[in-house]
Write a protein that holds these residues in place. Structure first.
Motif, PDB file in Angstrom:
ATOM      1  N   ASP A  39     -50.198 -44.936  53.293  1.00 42.33           N
ATOM      2  CA  ASP A  39     -49.284 -44.225  54.186  1.00 42.33           C
ATOM      3  C   ASP A  39     -48.439 -43.190  53.453  1.00 42.33           C
ATOM      4  OD1 ASP A  39     -47.634 -45.927  52.810  1.00 42.33           O
ATOM      5  OD2 ASP A  39     -46.565 -46.676  54.565  1.00 42.33           O
ATOM      6  N   CYS A  40     -48.879 -42.774  52.249  1.00 36.61           N
ATOM      7  CA  CYS A  40     -48.183 -41.693  51.541  1.00 36.61           C
ATOM      8  C   CYS A  40     -48.205 -40.410  52.364  1.00 36.61           C
ATOM      9  CB  CYS A  40     -48.807 -41.452  50.174  1.00 36.61           C
ATOM     10  SG  CYS A  40     -50.479 -40.764  50.217  1.00 36.61           S
ATOM     11  N   ILE A  41     -49.177 -40.267  53.272  1.00 41.45           N
ATOM     12  CA  ILE A  41     -49.283 -39.049  54.070  1.00 41.45           C
ATOM     13  C   ILE A  41     -48.138 -38.919  55.079  1.00 41.45           C
ATOM     14  CG2 ILE A  41     -51.763 -38.730  53.819  1.00 41.45           C
ATOM     15  CD1 ILE A  41     -52.206 -40.217  56.370  1.00 41.45           C
ATOM     16  N   THR A  42     -47.457 -40.010  55.380  1.00 39.48           N
ATOM     17  CA  THR A  42     -46.315 -39.934  56.298  1.00 39.48           C
ATOM     18  C   THR A  42     -44.992 -40.300  55.628  1.00 39.48           C
ATOM     19  OG1 THR A  42     -46.764 -42.212  57.046  1.00 39.48           O
ATOM     20  CG2 THR A  42     -47.703 -40.400  58.354  1.00 39.48           C
ATOM     21  N   ASP A  43     -45.042 -40.670  54.354  1.00 37.58           N
ATOM     22  CA  ASP A  43     -43.825 -41.063  53.637  1.00 37.58           C
ATOM     23  C   ASP A  43     -43.064 -39.818  53.191  1.00 37.58           C
ATOM     24  OD1 ASP A  43     -41.831 -42.084  52.076  1.00 37.58           O
ATOM     25  OD2 ASP A  43     -43.143 -43.063  50.620  1.00 37.58           O
ATOM     26  N   ASP A  44     -41.985 -39.514  53.918  1.00 35.79           N
ATOM     27  CA  ASP A  44     -41.151 -38.358  53.565  1.00 35.79           C
ATOM     28  C   ASP A  44     -39.750 -38.808  53.145  1.00 35.79           C
ATOM     29  OD1 ASP A  44     -40.314 -39.221  56.017  1.00 35.79           O
ATOM     30  OD2 ASP A  44     -40.292 -37.257  56.974  1.00 35.79           O
ATOM     31  N   THR A  45     -39.695 -39.939  52.435  1.00 36.07           N
ATOM     32  CA  THR A  45     -38.420 -40.495  51.971  1.00 36.07           C
ATOM     33  C   THR A  45     -37.611 -39.464  51.197  1.00 36.07           C
ATOM     34  OG1 THR A  45     -39.496 -42.659  51.763  1.00 36.07           O
ATOM     35  CG2 THR A  45     -37.356 -42.383  50.693  1.00 36.07           C
ATOM     36  N   ASP A  46     -38.289 -38.684  50.365  1.00 30.67           N
ATOM     37  CA  ASP A  46     -37.636 -37.588  49.649  1.00 30.67           C
ATOM     38  C   ASP A  46     -38.687 -36.525  49.361  1.00 30.67           C
ATOM     39  OD1 ASP A  46     -38.919 -38.162  46.998  1.00 30.67           O
ATOM     40  OD2 ASP A  46     -37.715 -39.988  47.166  1.00 30.67           O
ATOM     41  N   LYS A  47     -38.272 -35.423  48.748  1.00 29.24           N
ATOM     42  CA  LYS A  47     -39.167 -34.276  48.559  1.00 29.24           C
ATOM     43  C   LYS A  47     -40.284 -34.532  47.557  1.00 29.24           C
ATOM     44  CE  LYS A  47     -35.846 -30.681  49.858  1.00 29.24           C
ATOM     45  NZ  LYS A  47     -35.165 -29.431  49.444  1.00 29.24           N
ATOM     46  N   THR A  48     -40.166 -35.577  46.743  1.00 30.58           N
ATOM     47  CA  THR A  48     -41.234 -35.865  45.790  1.00 30.58           C
ATOM     48  C   THR A  48     -42.443 -36.483  46.480  1.00 30.58           C
ATOM     49  OG1 THR A  48     -40.557 -38.143  45.220  1.00 30.58           O
ATOM     50  CG2 THR A  48     -39.473 -36.326  44.042  1.00 30.58           C
ATOM     51  N   ARG A  49     -42.236 -37.026  47.684  1.00 30.09           N
ATOM     52  CA  ARG A  49     -43.302 -37.729  48.401  1.00 30.09           C
ATOM     53  C   ARG A  49     -44.211 -36.759  49.145  1.00 30.09           C
ATOM     54  NH1 ARG A  49     -42.494 -43.307  46.997  1.00 30.09           N
ATOM     55  NH2 ARG A  49     -40.283 -43.464  46.472  1.00 30.09           N
ATOM     56  N   LEU A  50     -45.494 -37.103  49.207  1.00 28.62           N
ATOM     57  CA  LEU A  50     -46.462 -36.232  49.877  1.00 28.62           C
ATOM     58  C   LEU A  50     -46.111 -36.005  51.336  1.00 28.62           C
ATOM     59  CD1 LEU A  50     -49.156 -34.700  50.095  1.00 28.62           C
ATOM     60  CD2 LEU A  50     -50.252 -36.905  50.577  1.00 28.62           C
ATOM     61  N   GLY A  51     -45.644 -37.044  52.025  1.00 23.95           N
ATOM     62  CA  GLY A  51     -45.347 -36.922  53.450  1.00 23.95           C
ATOM     63  C   GLY A  51     -44.377 -35.807  53.770  1.00 23.95           C
ATOM     64  N   TYR A  52     -43.476 -35.497  52.835  1.00 20.85           N
ATOM     65  CA  TYR A  52     -42.493 -34.425  53.053  1.00 20.85           C
ATOM     66  C   TYR A  52     -43.203 -33.099  53.301  1.00 20.85           C
ATOM     67  CZ  TYR A  52     -38.594 -31.242  52.215  1.00 20.85           C
ATOM     68  OH  TYR A  52     -37.651 -30.251  52.339  1.00 20.85           O
ATOM     69  N   ASP A  53     -44.238 -32.796  52.501  1.00 18.72           N
ATOM     70  CA  ASP A  53     -44.987 -31.552  52.653  1.00 18.72           C
ATOM     71  C   ASP A  53     -46.122 -31.682  53.660  1.00 18.72           C
ATOM     72  OD1 ASP A  53     -43.492 -30.026  50.833  1.00 18.72           O
ATOM     73  OD2 ASP A  53     -44.645 -30.800  49.128  1.00 18.72           O
ATOM     74  N   PHE A  54     -46.732 -32.864  53.745  1.00 23.00           N
ATOM     75  CA  PHE A  54     -47.854 -33.083  54.654  1.00 23.00           C
ATOM     76  C   PHE A  54     -47.422 -32.844  56.100  1.00 23.00           C
ATOM     77  CE2 PHE A  54     -50.830 -35.489  57.215  1.00 23.00           C
ATOM     78  CZ  PHE A  54     -52.061 -35.307  56.581  1.00 23.00           C
ATOM     79  N   LYS A  55     -46.263 -33.376  56.459  1.00 18.62           N
ATOM     80  CA  LYS A  55     -45.778 -33.208  57.833  1.00 18.62           C
ATOM     81  C   LYS A  55     -45.486 -31.749  58.143  1.00 18.62           C
ATOM     82  CE  LYS A  55     -43.875 -37.850  58.508  1.00 18.62           C
ATOM     83  NZ  LYS A  55     -42.655 -38.664  58.732  1.00 18.62           N
ATOM     84  N   ARG A  56     -45.009 -31.016  57.166  1.00 13.31           N
ATOM     85  CA  ARG A  56     -44.742 -29.592  57.374  1.00 13.31           C
ATOM     86  C   ARG A  56     -46.042 -28.794  57.483  1.00 13.31           C
ATOM     87  NH1 ARG A  56     -40.783 -32.161  55.647  1.00 13.31           N
ATOM     88  NH2 ARG A  56     -38.616 -31.492  55.901  1.00 13.31           N
TER      89      ARG A  56
END
Length: 246
Positions: A39-56
């Motif tokens: 679930d790294c693709i949705t993990d936007d806990t902080d900017k280092t996580r993939l989810g932060y950019d994936f969601k954008r």
């Protein structure tokens, strides 16, 4: 066009930038096929996580009216009880992504879950392939605009940009794209948000040395000459590895 990327620092994941670039390539199908998919693709806990950019990246115009296929299959290996099995982690990732997209992106579809190891009896899927393509009902493959192949799994360790995380993996990935239809960030380094951090990536593009008909790269290594394979043939070969599950 093609680049070979080697991760040399914890602070920057070349695989992450290539995946985001692939998402923004033309096409109405995004195929993410990995042995381990979390679930790294949705993990936007902080900017280092993939989810932060994936969601954008999901907001990009080339992701609208797109179908996303998540494929994973290395479910035989059981992790510690605290983290559960790979299959449980994959299903968690699938459900989180589907729920997020349903709430925020009505034009994007997440295809039904695909358990590859259940389809290929007695075989364990450990492929690492991402494709962005245009579906064509009259053709077997359609038009592939970008492909990402490598040692990286779609996991936090492979995608996180962190200077302190000890678990970060050092991987080598190959990114290919059709320069005629996709303007990659790797060919237009600039100061925009999309290209932030790209200057820290060391691409190793293979080039032709016409004098001795050999392949060489910036590190000075020389390889025996081989016939160049058309990009279309490479894309078709990669797609053949996942099409049964899409």
């Amino acid at each position: 066009m093609m680049i070979v990327m080697i991760r040399e620092t914890h602070a920057v994941s070349p695989f992450r930038y290539a995946l985001l670039d692939l998402m923004k390539a033309p096409g109405n199908e995004l195929i993410l096929a990995y042995g381990y998919l979390t679930d790294c693709i949705t993990d936007d806990t902080d900017k280092t996580r993939l989810g932060y950019d994936f969601k954008r990246a999901l907001n990009h115009s080339n992701m609208q009216n797109c179908t996303i296929y998540l494929i994973a299959g290395s479910f035989d290996y059981i992790l510690k009880p605290a983290t559960g099995s790979h299959q449980a982690n994959f299903e968690k990732a699938y459900n989180k992504l589907k729920s997020y997209i349903k709430r925020n992106h009505p034009t994007i579809t997440v295809a039904p879950i695909s358990h590859v190891n259940k389809i290929t009896a007695n075989k364990i899927w450990h492929g690492k392939i991402a494709l962005k393509k245009e579906k064509d009902v009259n053709a077997q493959i359609g038009t592939v605009s970008a492909a990402l192949v490598g040692s990286s799994n779609l996991s936090a360790n492979a995608t996180q940009n962190s200077k302190v995380t000890k678990a970060v993996q050092s991987n080598c990935d190959i990114y290919l794209w059709d320069g005629n239809i996709h303007k990659s960030i790797f060919t237009s380094k600039g100061s925009s948000q999309d290209t932030k951090g790209i200057s820290d990536i060391l691409p190793l593009p293979l080039t032709i040395n016409n004098s001795n008909q050999s392949l060489s790269n910036p590190l000075g290594m020389t390889f025996p000459a081989r016939p160049l394979v058309p990009l279309k043939d490479i894309f078709e070969h990669l797609y053949s590895k996942v099409q049964i599950y899409c």
